[in-house]
Design a protein around this motif. Structure first.
Motif, short mmCIF file in Angstrom:
data_model
loop_
_atom_site.label_atom_id
_atom_site.label_comp_id
_atom_site.label_asym_id
_atom_site.label_seq_id
_atom_site.Cartn_x
_atom_site.Cartn_y
_atom_site.Cartn_z
N GLU A 1 11.20 44.28 -56.00
CA GLU A 1 10.51 45.12 -55.02
C GLU A 1 11.18 46.47 -54.97
N ILE A 2 10.38 47.53 -55.04
CA ILE A 2 10.90 48.89 -55.06
C ILE A 2 11.05 49.39 -53.62
N LEU A 3 12.26 49.82 -53.30
CA LEU A 3 12.59 50.43 -52.01
C LEU A 3 12.17 49.57 -50.81
N PRO A 4 12.69 48.36 -50.72
CA PRO A 4 12.34 47.52 -49.56
C PRO A 4 12.90 48.04 -48.26
N GLY A 5 14.03 48.76 -48.30
CA GLY A 5 14.65 49.28 -47.09
C GLY A 5 15.20 48.17 -46.22
N SER A 6 15.91 48.56 -45.17
CA SER A 6 16.54 47.58 -44.31
C SER A 6 15.53 46.82 -43.46
N ALA A 7 14.34 47.41 -43.22
CA ALA A 7 13.31 46.70 -42.46
C ALA A 7 12.85 45.46 -43.21
N GLY A 8 12.82 45.55 -44.54
CA GLY A 8 12.59 44.38 -45.38
C GLY A 8 11.31 43.62 -45.09
N TYR A 9 10.21 44.33 -44.92
CA TYR A 9 8.96 43.66 -44.55
C TYR A 9 8.63 42.53 -45.53
N TYR A 10 8.54 42.83 -46.80
CA TYR A 10 8.24 41.79 -47.79
C TYR A 10 9.48 40.98 -48.16
N MET A 11 10.64 41.58 -48.06
CA MET A 11 11.88 40.87 -48.38
C MET A 11 12.05 39.63 -47.50
N GLU A 12 11.67 39.72 -46.23
CA GLU A 12 11.81 38.59 -45.32
C GLU A 12 11.04 37.36 -45.80
N ILE A 13 9.97 37.59 -46.53
CA ILE A 13 9.16 36.49 -47.06
C ILE A 13 9.59 36.14 -48.48
N LEU A 14 9.73 37.16 -49.32
CA LEU A 14 9.98 36.92 -50.74
C LEU A 14 11.38 36.36 -51.03
N ALA A 15 12.40 36.87 -50.37
CA ALA A 15 13.76 36.43 -50.69
C ALA A 15 13.94 34.93 -50.49
N PRO A 16 13.57 34.35 -49.34
CA PRO A 16 13.70 32.90 -49.21
C PRO A 16 12.71 32.13 -50.08
N TYR A 17 11.55 32.70 -50.34
CA TYR A 17 10.54 32.05 -51.17
C TYR A 17 11.04 31.88 -52.61
N LEU A 18 11.79 32.85 -53.10
CA LEU A 18 12.25 32.86 -54.49
C LEU A 18 13.67 32.34 -54.66
#
Length: 272
Positions: free
Chosen positions: A71-88
């Motif tokens: 993911e490009i530039l997720p930033g600290s808010a991590g909108y998609y990171m909150e879903i993708l990181a645990p999913y993967l």
């Protein structure tokens, strides 16, 4: 053994053969929905789900738990990171390609907040790989290693700074052949030149497609999941007039709240 006795054995054999030849689903098909509703997500991010449709977007792109996703530039808010990181985390890999040391002070501060968040929540983010992104100045992932590169509402910035081609080169290098580039951005008016609406944050869909395909990608699908026909795209402060930014603050706030977030295109490309 007569044929009647052979049938159950043959059925078991064929069933086993089919299972062996069929890709195993590595995670429950409702796992994205579960993570989108999980308590670890910030209230601020959850509040935007009705406008951003994260589960539908990720399913449209085709992300699965065994994939490597940058993911490009997720930033600290991590909108998609909150879903993708645990999913993967168990079977795949989530790569956060964030700011480098040349970024403006506010972005460097946000990068530090991102790092602190990753360190503070290892159960969720312990498997995250953090890399640097700045056009094509860095390797966002080892060449040919990524199944997906995803970018959300960034094209307008890169186009304005003359960095789009460099960014696309970095994506092309990171993706395996046939890998997916997923793009979401504010959809501009097709009857106005791109240069004339650059400062508004909007991007003409046809212009985006043409420039991305020139960089070695092929458009394979479009989704209207993030479309908003209420967005007239003629706001005094461009896309930032609308929620969640509300750049005009309380001026005409009810009007822009009724419009909602911007009209956005959602495009799926494959690396050639």
């Amino acid at each position: 053994m007569d044929r009647a006795h052979l049938r159950p054995a043959l059925a078991l054999f064929l069933c086993g053969a089919i299972v062996a030849c069929t890709p195993v689903r590595l995670q429950d098909p409702g796992e994205l929905e579960r993570l989108a509703a999980a308590p670890h997500r910030s209230a601020r991010n959850v509040a935007r789900d009705a406008a951003r449709h994260p589960v539908e977007v990720l399913k449209f792109f085709g992300v699965q738990p065994h994939h490597t996703v940058v993911e490009i530039l997720p930033g600290s808010a991590g909108y998609y990171m909150e879903i993708l990181a645990p999913y993967l985390k168990e079977k795949g890999r989530y790569v956060a390609a964030d700011r480098d040391a040349t970024a403006a002070p506010q972005y460097l501060a946000d990068n530090q907040r991102l790092r602190a968040r990753l360190a503070a929540e290892p159960a969720l983010y312990g498997g995250v790989v953090l890399t640097q992104f700045n056009a094509d100045r860095h390797e966002i992932a080892p060449p040919g290693s990524a199944d997906f590169v995803l970018t959300f509402r960034n094209l307008h910035n890169w186009m304005e700074r003359g960095e789009l081609e460099g960014a696309l080169r970095a994506f092309h290098r990171a993706l395996r052949p046939g890998g997916v580039l997923g793009v979401v951005d504010h959809r501009g008016r097709p009857d106005i030149a791109q240069e004339a609406q650059m400062k508004t944050g909007y991007v003409r869909e046809d212009v985006a497609i043409a420039r991305i395909e020139q960089a070695g990608f092929r458009l394979v699908a479009r989704s209207q999941v993030n479309a908003n026909p209420k967005d007239t795209k003629d706001h005094p402060e461009g896309v930032w007039t609308l929620p969640p930014t509300y750049r005009l603050k309380d001026r005409d706030r009810a009007k822009y709240q009724a419009i909602g977030e911007s009209d956005r295109f959602t495009l799926k490309f494959v690396r050639q």
